[in-house]
Design a protein around this motif. Structure first.
Motif, PDB file in Angstrom:
ATOM      1  N   ALA A   1       5.741   1.674  -0.571  1.00 23.02           N
ATOM      2  CA  ALA A   1       6.069   2.910   0.124  1.00 23.02           C
ATOM      3  C   ALA A   1       5.539   2.917   1.556  1.00 23.02           C
ATOM      4  CB  ALA A   1       5.524   4.101  -0.649  1.00 23.02           C
ATOM      5  N   PHE A   2       4.226   2.743   1.718  1.00 20.25           N
ATOM      6  CA  PHE A   2       3.641   2.851   3.058  1.00 20.25           C
ATOM      7  C   PHE A   2       4.020   1.691   3.958  1.00 20.25           C
ATOM      8  CE2 PHE A   2       0.821   6.481   3.713  1.00 20.25           C
ATOM      9  CZ  PHE A   2       0.947   7.087   2.478  1.00 20.25           C
ATOM     10  N   GLY A   3       4.074   0.491   3.373  1.00 19.12           N
ATOM     11  CA  GLY A   3       4.461  -0.672   4.169  1.00 19.12           C
ATOM     12  C   GLY A   3       5.869  -0.525   4.718  1.00 19.12           C
ATOM     13  N   SER A   4       6.736   0.140   3.940  1.00 18.95           N
ATOM     14  CA  SER A   4       8.118   0.316   4.382  1.00 18.95           C
ATOM     15  C   SER A   4       8.230   1.355   5.483  1.00 18.95           C
ATOM     16  CB  SER A   4       8.996   0.756   3.204  1.00 18.95           C
ATOM     17  OG  SER A   4       9.044  -0.255   2.230  1.00 18.95           O
ATOM     18  N   ILE A   5       7.351   2.349   5.454  1.00 21.05           N
ATOM     19  CA  ILE A   5       7.464   3.455   6.401  1.00 21.05           C
ATOM     20  C   ILE A   5       6.855   3.086   7.753  1.00 21.05           C
ATOM     21  CG2 ILE A   5       6.701   5.807   6.876  1.00 21.05           C
ATOM     22  CD1 ILE A   5       6.915   6.305   3.829  1.00 21.05           C
ATOM     23  N   ASP A   6       5.603   2.690   7.713  1.00 16.40           N
ATOM     24  CA  ASP A   6       4.923   2.394   8.977  1.00 16.40           C
ATOM     25  C   ASP A   6       3.735   1.473   8.704  1.00 16.40           C
ATOM     26  OD1 ASP A   6       3.505   2.359  11.374  1.00 16.40           O
ATOM     27  OD2 ASP A   6       3.957   4.456  11.839  1.00 16.40           O
ATOM     28  N   MET A   7       3.838   0.219   9.114  1.00 19.69           N
ATOM     29  CA  MET A   7       2.770  -0.756   8.874  1.00 19.69           C
ATOM     30  C   MET A   7       1.429  -0.286   9.434  1.00 19.69           C
ATOM     31  SD  MET A   7       4.043  -3.082   7.075  1.00 19.69           S
ATOM     32  CE  MET A   7       2.844  -4.358   7.007  1.00 19.69           C
ATOM     33  N   ASN A   8       1.463   0.443  10.557  1.00 22.00           N
ATOM     34  CA  ASN A   8       0.195   0.860  11.162  1.00 22.00           C
ATOM     35  C   ASN A   8      -0.575   1.842  10.277  1.00 22.00           C
ATOM     36  OD1 ASN A   8       0.426  -0.729  13.516  1.00 22.00           O
ATOM     37  ND2 ASN A   8       1.883   0.758  14.350  1.00 22.00           N
ATOM     38  N   VAL A   9       0.163   2.753   9.643  1.00 25.70           N
ATOM     39  CA  VAL A   9      -0.490   3.692   8.721  1.00 25.70           C
ATOM     40  C   VAL A   9      -1.032   2.922   7.517  1.00 25.70           C
ATOM     41  CG1 VAL A   9      -0.256   5.860   7.482  1.00 25.70           C
ATOM     42  CG2 VAL A   9       1.305   5.351   9.336  1.00 25.70           C
ATOM     43  N   PHE A  10      -0.232   1.960   7.067  1.00 29.80           N
ATOM     44  CA  PHE A  10      -0.636   1.112   5.939  1.00 29.80           C
ATOM     45  C   PHE A  10      -1.978   0.432   6.245  1.00 29.80           C
ATOM     46  CE2 PHE A  10      -0.231  -3.251   4.045  1.00 29.80           C
ATOM     47  CZ  PHE A  10      -0.357  -2.888   2.708  1.00 29.80           C
ATOM     48  N   TYR A  11      -2.074  -0.168   7.434  1.00 31.40           N
ATOM     49  CA  TYR A  11      -3.330  -0.837   7.818  1.00 31.40           C
ATOM     50  C   TYR A  11      -4.494   0.160   7.873  1.00 31.40           C
ATOM     51  CZ  TYR A  11      -0.379  -4.774   9.388  1.00 31.40           C
ATOM     52  OH  TYR A  11       0.502  -5.813   9.443  1.00 31.40           O
ATOM     53  N   ALA A  12      -4.256   1.317   8.504  1.00 28.62           N
ATOM     54  CA  ALA A  12      -5.349   2.283   8.712  1.00 28.62           C
ATOM     55  C   ALA A  12      -5.850   2.854   7.389  1.00 28.62           C
ATOM     56  CB  ALA A  12      -4.885   3.414   9.629  1.00 28.62           C
ATOM     57  N   MET A  13      -4.906   3.171   6.477  1.00 31.28           N
ATOM     58  CA  MET A  13      -5.313   3.761   5.196  1.00 31.28           C
ATOM     59  C   MET A  13      -6.060   2.745   4.333  1.00 31.28           C
ATOM     60  SD  MET A  13      -4.463   6.996   4.704  1.00 31.28           S
ATOM     61  CE  MET A  13      -4.138   7.210   2.954  1.00 31.28           C
ATOM     62  N   ALA A  14      -5.596   1.501   4.337  1.00 26.38           N
ATOM     63  CA  ALA A  14      -6.292   0.462   3.567  1.00 26.38           C
ATOM     64  C   ALA A  14      -7.666   0.200   4.183  1.00 26.38           C
ATOM     65  CB  ALA A  14      -5.462  -0.815   3.529  1.00 26.38           C
ATOM     66  N   ALA A  15      -7.730   0.226   5.515  1.00 23.80           N
ATOM     67  CA  ALA A  15      -9.002  -0.027   6.204  1.00 23.80           C
ATOM     68  C   ALA A  15     -10.032   1.045   5.842  1.00 23.80           C
ATOM     69  CB  ALA A  15      -8.780  -0.062   7.716  1.00 23.80           C
ATOM     70  N   ARG A  16      -9.574   2.291   5.678  1.00 27.56           N
ATOM     71  CA  ARG A  16     -10.514   3.352   5.298  1.00 27.56           C
ATOM     72  C   ARG A  16     -11.188   3.012   3.955  1.00 27.56           C
ATOM     73  NH1 ARG A  16     -11.725   8.200   2.557  1.00 27.56           N
ATOM     74  NH2 ARG A  16     -10.361   7.372   0.927  1.00 27.56           N
ATOM     75  N   ASN A  17     -10.385   2.545   2.992  1.00 32.27           N
ATOM     76  CA  ASN A  17     -10.970   2.149   1.698  1.00 32.27           C
ATOM     77  C   ASN A  17     -11.942   0.985   1.858  1.00 32.27           C
ATOM     78  OD1 ASN A  17      -9.727   4.033  -0.064  1.00 32.27           O
ATOM     79  ND2 ASN A  17      -7.801   2.880   0.048  1.00 32.27           N
ATOM     80  N   LEU A  18     -11.584   0.047   2.738  1.00 33.29           N
ATOM     81  CA  LEU A  18     -12.463  -1.103   2.974  1.00 33.29           C
ATOM     82  C   LEU A  18     -13.788  -0.660   3.597  1.00 33.29           C
ATOM     83  CD1 LEU A  18      -9.705  -3.530   4.250  1.00 33.29           C
ATOM     84  CD2 LEU A  18     -11.313  -4.099   2.419  1.00 33.29           C
ATOM     85  N   VAL A  19     -13.717   0.312   4.535  1.00 34.94           N
ATOM     86  CA  VAL A  19     -14.938   0.776   5.199  1.00 34.94           C
ATOM     87  C   VAL A  19     -15.884   1.436   4.191  1.00 34.94           C
ATOM     88  CG1 VAL A  19     -15.862   2.400   6.920  1.00 34.94           C
ATOM     89  CG2 VAL A  19     -13.869   0.997   7.477  1.00 34.94           C
ATOM     90  N   LEU A  20     -15.320   2.164   3.206  1.00 40.06           N
ATOM     91  CA  LEU A  20     -16.173   2.791   2.180  1.00 40.06           C
ATOM     92  C   LEU A  20     -17.020   1.730   1.485  1.00 40.06           C
ATOM     93  CD1 LEU A  20     -13.671   5.304   0.501  1.00 40.06           C
ATOM     94  CD2 LEU A  20     -15.500   5.862   2.109  1.00 40.06           C
ATOM     95  N   ALA A  21     -16.418   0.569   1.198  1.00 45.91           N
ATOM     96  CA  ALA A  21     -17.158  -0.521   0.548  1.00 45.91           C
ATOM     97  C   ALA A  21     -18.123  -1.185   1.531  1.00 45.91           C
ATOM     98  CB  ALA A  21     -16.190  -1.546  -0.026  1.00 45.91           C
ATOM     99  N   GLU A  22     -17.692  -1.306   2.780  1.00 41.68           N
ATOM    100  CA  GLU A  22     -18.597  -1.872   3.800  1.00 41.68           C
ATOM    101  C   GLU A  22     -19.867  -1.023   3.917  1.00 41.68           C
ATOM    102  OE1 GLU A  22     -15.436  -4.096   6.838  1.00 41.68           O
ATOM    103  OE2 GLU A  22     -16.541  -2.372   7.555  1.00 41.68           O
ATOM    104  N   GLN A  23     -19.681   0.311   3.835  1.00 42.10           N
ATOM    105  CA  GLN A  23     -20.843   1.199   3.935  1.00 42.10           C
ATOM    106  C   GLN A  23     -21.783   1.017   2.746  1.00 42.10           C
ATOM    107  OE1 GLN A  23     -18.813   4.956   4.399  1.00 42.10           O
ATOM    108  NE2 GLN A  23     -18.666   4.777   6.638  1.00 42.10           N
ATOM    109  N   MET A  24     -21.217   0.621   1.586  1.00 39.68           N
ATOM    110  CA  MET A  24     -22.053   0.349   0.408  1.00 39.68           C
ATOM    111  C   MET A  24     -22.617  -1.071   0.446  1.00 39.68           C
ATOM    112  SD  MET A  24     -19.533   1.893  -2.512  1.00 39.68           S
ATOM    113  CE  MET A  24     -20.539   1.603  -3.971  1.00 39.68           C
ATOM    114  N   LYS A  25     -22.185  -1.861   1.438  1.00 43.19           N
ATOM    115  CA  LYS A  25     -22.568  -3.281   1.549  1.00 43.19           C
ATOM    116  C   LYS A  25     -22.222  -4.053   0.277  1.00 43.19           C
ATOM    117  CE  LYS A  25     -26.252  -2.853   5.003  1.00 43.19           C
ATOM    118  NZ  LYS A  25     -25.972  -1.448   5.369  1.00 43.19           N
ATOM    119  N   MET A  26     -21.006  -3.789  -0.227  1.00 44.14           N
ATOM    120  CA  MET A  26     -20.583  -4.444  -1.466  1.00 44.14           C
ATOM    121  C   MET A  26     -19.187  -4.988  -1.341  1.00 44.14           C
ATOM    122  SD  MET A  26     -21.687  -2.172  -4.679  1.00 44.14           S
ATOM    123  CE  MET A  26     -23.400  -1.737  -4.872  1.00 44.14           C
ATOM    124  N   ASP A  27     -18.954  -6.145  -1.996  1.00 47.11           N
ATOM    125  CA  ASP A  27     -17.594  -6.651  -2.108  1.00 47.11           C
ATOM    126  C   ASP A  27     -16.816  -5.768  -3.070  1.00 47.11           C
ATOM    127  OD1 ASP A  27     -18.143  -8.703  -0.382  1.00 47.11           O
ATOM    128  OD2 ASP A  27     -18.512 -10.203  -1.949  1.00 47.11           O
TER     129      ASP A  27
END
Lengths: 193, 307
Positions: B54-80
């Motif tokens: 869904a998101f990849g089809s609509i706008d790749m930039n939103v796709f990147y930003a939303m996935a990055a937010r989830n990644l940052v949550l884990a970065e803040q926990m210092k966990m893979d």
């Protein structure tokens, strides 16, 4: 766009002019598709490995090879207005097998992105956006599942945005940055009244 | 073997379909991994990965930003991150990989994340649970075998690998090289055999389930027709159950069989279980504890064979 091979200028110009031979082509379409998809679409030599690998091809008129040709020939309007554009399941089998290391799947995704800028988009894609805008999830929780989770010794709501709604404003801010909810609402209203 | 006995801890990224439709996958993953020396802790406040179709089809930039937010949550926990879904792997792993390697993308994403006081740094890795289970650096087939108390002896089980964990293999970076084989992989069959079951191959096993790319929502009959082709091939192989490593594929095969019955008038009654659920059963969890009663297609005939 092909890199310059260092031919004499006149020959370069002739090759360039001959690349787009139809009147309805948009000359910079190939470049825009390549920028967005980050794949070398113009290297496609139309072998058809992509269509042969495609699970959607045997049961529809969707031909990924045709979309690759449209990318190369700059046939923007033909590509973006074809309803078959939305039949790619993004299984990446074509990308996996492409002998020229092109990612046809990403070409399709780039074309879909471009179609969206003209409001060409099936409504179900937009409904996923509105679901995520309201709850953070594309497939949200429900009462039957809450009861089941409790029985399984899990929290009634998963420890995601469901349990921590305080994370929702940040998510909405990101989506609003791209005016995604606004556009989704507008298009859904136009289609469904 | 000089295997590390140290515990590994990961932030468990749940996605949408596992916790909200097949909660047994979540429960089995946490409990099953615990027995194998892996702690999965909640990734608080995670959202949809977002759905790559869904998101990849609509706008790749939103796709990147939303996935990055989830990644940052884990970065803040210092966990893979560890996750249980191929679709989520496509979003979370691939965006992590792209942002790590493309400064222009990373800068673009960070400009947006700044508005929510976040910054993507690229400090963590992302793993699919199947990869952790197969790789002996984390678990490995032998350790799984040792954890089995209820071997699934006599059950013929076919594997649906799904698409987005391993395809396109040219972009993937698995430590276990056999995972890069997308034409005829056998590593999941090894995992099935480790539980005591008999892995069964079938025609065109690497074909897509038909759900992805927004096609399930766009043209349900087209989407189910792809699923139906797989079910025909599975029926031919006379299997007792199908196992998958992606809740979206599971939804398509499990609930999809009900829709196929409605729309095409064919029924298969093939139980469909996520590998985590299968692992749970073999490690002694009860079908009730795994919420198998929530499945669209009854698992009973399969359970009678293995319990």
């Amino acid at each position: 766009m092909a890199k310059s091979k260092g031919y004499p200028e006149a020959l370069e110009k002739k090759l360039h002019d001959q690349r787009y031979y139809r009147e309805d082509s948009t000359p910079d379409f190939t470049k825009r598709v390549e920028d967005k998809s980050r794949t070398i679409a113009h290297m496609c030599f139309q072998c058809g490995t992509c269509t042969g690998s495609c699970p959607s091809a045997p049961r529809s008129t969707y031909r990924i090879r045709k979309f690759m040709r449209r990318a190369v020939l700059g046939l923007e309007s033909e590509a973006l207005n074809d309803p078959d554009l939305w039949l790619c399941t993004t299984c990446y089998s074509c990308t996996d097998r492409c002998p020229r290391d092109i990612a046809p799947t990403d070409v399709i995704m780039a074309m879909r992105n471009m179609a969206f800028t003209h409001d060409i988009i099936p409504v179900n894609f937009l409904k996923t956006v509105t679901a995520i805008y309201s709850s953070g999830h594309g497939v949200p929780n429900n009462d039957v599942n809450r009861a089941a989770r409790e029985r399984l010794g899990l929290t009634r709501d998963p420890p995601t945005t469901h349990m921590y709604p305080e994370y929702m404003p940040g998510i909405r801010k990101i989506l609003d940055h791209y005016h995604l909810k606004e556009n989704a609402d507008r298009i859904i209203k136009e289609r469904e009244g | 073997m000089s295997e590390s006995t140290a515990n590994h801890t990961f932030a468990l990224y749940l996605g949408c379909i596992a916790p909200n439709r097949y909660p047994g996958v979540e429960s089995a993953a946490i409990k099953g991994c615990k027995k194998l020396g892996i702690d999965l802790v909640p990734l608080k406040g995670a959202s949809c990965c977002p759905a790559p179709g869904a998101f990849g089809s609509i706008d790749m930039n939103v796709f990147y930003a939303m996935a990055a937010r989830n990644l940052v949550l884990a970065e803040q926990m210092k966990m893979d991150i560890a996750l249980v879904c191929n679709g989520c792997y496509k979003s979370i792993w691939e965006v992590n990989h792209k942002l790590k390697h493309n400064k222009d993308l990373r800068d673009g994403v960070n400009e947006v994340l700044k508005e929510v006081d976040m910054e993507y740094k690229g400090t963590i890795n992302v793993y699919h649970i199947a990869e952790l289970l197969y790789n002996d650096k984390f678990v490995g087939v032998d350790k799984i075998k040792d954890s089995v108390v209820n071997p699934l002896t006599g059950a013929r089980i076919a594997v649906h690998y799904g698409c987005h964990l391993t395809k396109p293999h040219k972009d993937r970076e698995f430590e276990k090289e056999v995972m890069l084989n997308t034409e005829h992989p056998m590593w999941m069959e090894e995992l099935v055999a480790a539980l005591g079951a008999t892995p069964v191959e079938y025609r065109n096993k690497m074909q897509c389930c038909g759900a992805g790319g927004g096609v399930r929502g766009y043209d349900i009959v087209h989407s189910l027709d792809i699923t139906n082709e797989k079910l025909i091939n599975l029926k031919e192989a006379k299997v007792d159950a199908l196992t998958d490593i992606c809740p979206f594929c599971q939804l398509q095969f499990d609930r999809g069989q009900i829709e196929i019955k409605e729309k095409f008038g064919v029924s298969y009654d093939l139980p469909v279980l996520h590998f985590a659920e299968l692992l749970g059963l073999a490690q002694g969890m009860s079908p009730q504890d795994l919420g198998l009663d929530l499945h669209g297609i009854s698992c009973e005939p399969f359970l009678q064979k293995v319990l």
